[in-house]
Scaffold this motif. Sequence first.
Motif, PDB file in Angstrom:
ATOM      1  N   LYS A   1       0.846  -1.191   0.000  1.00  0.00           N
ATOM      2  CA  LYS A   1       0.000   0.000   0.000  1.00  0.00           C
ATOM      3  C   LYS A   1       0.879   1.238   0.000  1.00  0.00           C
ATOM      4  O   LYS A   1       1.949   1.246   0.601  1.00  0.00           O
ATOM      5  CB  LYS A   1      -0.883   0.037   1.242  1.00  0.00           C
TER       6      LYS A   1
ATOM      7  N   CYS B   1      -7.103  -1.645  -5.694  1.00  0.00           N
ATOM      8  CA  CYS B   1      -8.051  -0.642  -5.214  1.00  0.00           C
ATOM      9  C   CYS B   1      -7.340   0.676  -4.907  1.00  0.00           C
ATOM     10  O   CYS B   1      -6.203   0.684  -4.446  1.00  0.00           O
ATOM     11  CB  CYS B   1      -8.705  -1.187  -3.954  1.00  0.00           C
TER      12      CYS B   1
ATOM     13  N   ASP C   1      -3.847   0.330  -2.941  1.00  0.00           N
ATOM     14  CA  ASP C   1      -3.604  -1.011  -2.417  1.00  0.00           C
ATOM     15  C   ASP C   1      -3.459  -1.981  -3.589  1.00  0.00           C
ATOM     16  O   ASP C   1      -4.455  -2.468  -4.122  1.00  0.00           O
ATOM     17  CB  ASP C   1      -4.747  -1.447  -1.507  1.00  0.00           C
TER      18      ASP C   1
ATOM     19  N   THR D   1      -8.297   4.281  -2.768  1.00  0.00           N
ATOM     20  CA  THR D   1      -9.251   4.889  -1.851  1.00  0.00           C
ATOM     21  C   THR D   1      -8.957   6.374  -1.710  1.00  0.00           C
ATOM     22  O   THR D   1      -7.817   6.762  -1.468  1.00  0.00           O
ATOM     23  CB  THR D   1      -9.174   4.227  -0.459  1.00  0.00           C
ATOM     24  N   ASP D   2      -9.991   7.184  -1.866  1.00  0.00           N
ATOM     25  CA  ASP D   2      -9.886   8.624  -1.627  1.00  0.00           C
ATOM     26  C   ASP D   2     -10.086   8.811  -0.125  1.00  0.00           C
ATOM     27  O   ASP D   2     -11.196   8.639   0.385  1.00  0.00           O
ATOM     28  CB  ASP D   2     -10.954   9.364  -2.431  1.00  0.00           C
ATOM     29  N   MET D   3      -9.020   9.130   0.572  1.00  0.00           N
ATOM     30  CA  MET D   3      -9.102   9.224   2.030  1.00  0.00           C
ATOM     31  C   MET D   3      -9.893  10.441   2.495  1.00  0.00           C
ATOM     32  O   MET D   3     -10.359  10.472   3.630  1.00  0.00           O
ATOM     33  CB  MET D   3      -7.697   9.213   2.632  1.00  0.00           C
TER      34      MET D   3
ATOM     35  N   ASN E   1     -13.464   8.882   1.707  1.00  0.00           N
ATOM     36  CA  ASN E   1     -13.571   7.471   2.077  1.00  0.00           C
ATOM     37  C   ASN E   1     -14.246   6.631   0.997  1.00  0.00           C
ATOM     38  O   ASN E   1     -14.809   5.580   1.269  1.00  0.00           O
ATOM     39  CB  ASN E   1     -14.268   7.285   3.421  1.00  0.00           C
ATOM     40  N   SER E   2     -14.214   7.118  -0.239  1.00  0.00           N
ATOM     41  CA  SER E   2     -14.751   6.330  -1.353  1.00  0.00           C
ATOM     42  C   SER E   2     -13.599   5.568  -1.998  1.00  0.00           C
ATOM     43  O   SER E   2     -12.446   5.968  -1.904  1.00  0.00           O
ATOM     44  CB  SER E   2     -15.435   7.240  -2.371  1.00  0.00           C
ATOM     45  N   TYR E   3     -13.932   4.456  -2.617  1.00  0.00           N
ATOM     46  CA  TYR E   3     -12.882   3.680  -3.256  1.00  0.00           C
ATOM     47  C   TYR E   3     -13.336   3.171  -4.605  1.00  0.00           C
ATOM     48  O   TYR E   3     -14.532   3.142  -4.919  1.00  0.00           O
ATOM     49  CB  TYR E   3     -12.435   2.508  -2.369  1.00  0.00           C
ATOM     50  N   GLU E   4     -12.353   2.797  -5.388  1.00  0.00           N
ATOM     51  CA  GLU E   4     -12.617   2.267  -6.723  1.00  0.00           C
ATOM     52  C   GLU E   4     -11.644   1.133  -6.996  1.00  0.00           C
ATOM     53  O   GLU E   4     -10.460   1.244  -6.708  1.00  0.00           O
ATOM     54  CB  GLU E   4     -12.439   3.373  -7.763  1.00  0.00           C
ATOM     55  N   ARG E   5     -12.181   0.053  -7.523  1.00  0.00           N
ATOM     56  CA  ARG E   5     -11.325  -1.051  -7.951  1.00  0.00           C
ATOM     57  C   ARG E   5     -10.858  -0.758  -9.369  1.00  0.00           C
ATOM     58  O   ARG E   5     -11.634  -0.284 -10.188  1.00  0.00           O
ATOM     59  CB  ARG E   5     -12.076  -2.371  -7.934  1.00  0.00           C
TER      60      ARG E   5
END
Length: 87
Positions: free
Chosen positions: A11, A26, A21, A28-30, A33-37
């Motif tokens: 990561k 994946c 990651d 993740t927009d910290m 808190n949204s994420y995209e594969r």
Amino acid sequence: MMNTAHPIRQKFILDNRFMVDPGLNCITDMATNSYERLEPRVLHLLCILASNAGQVVTRQYFISAVWNDYGGADEGLSQGISFCAKA
């Protein structure tokens, strides 16, 4: 000098905002808190870019490293760069 070793496998954080990651493909927009594969090749491309920050990486290098010199890889690379930017 370009990092020709395997791209990042752990990561890592981009721009103090995005957690990438590679193990889960994946990002993740910290902040939200949204994420995209991401498709594995797209994530591989992102990892190569991150491990060579501030350096020029040639199209041919990506085509060889990510697409194994596949004939139609040039278009795939263009699309992959676009997907990275959108993510």
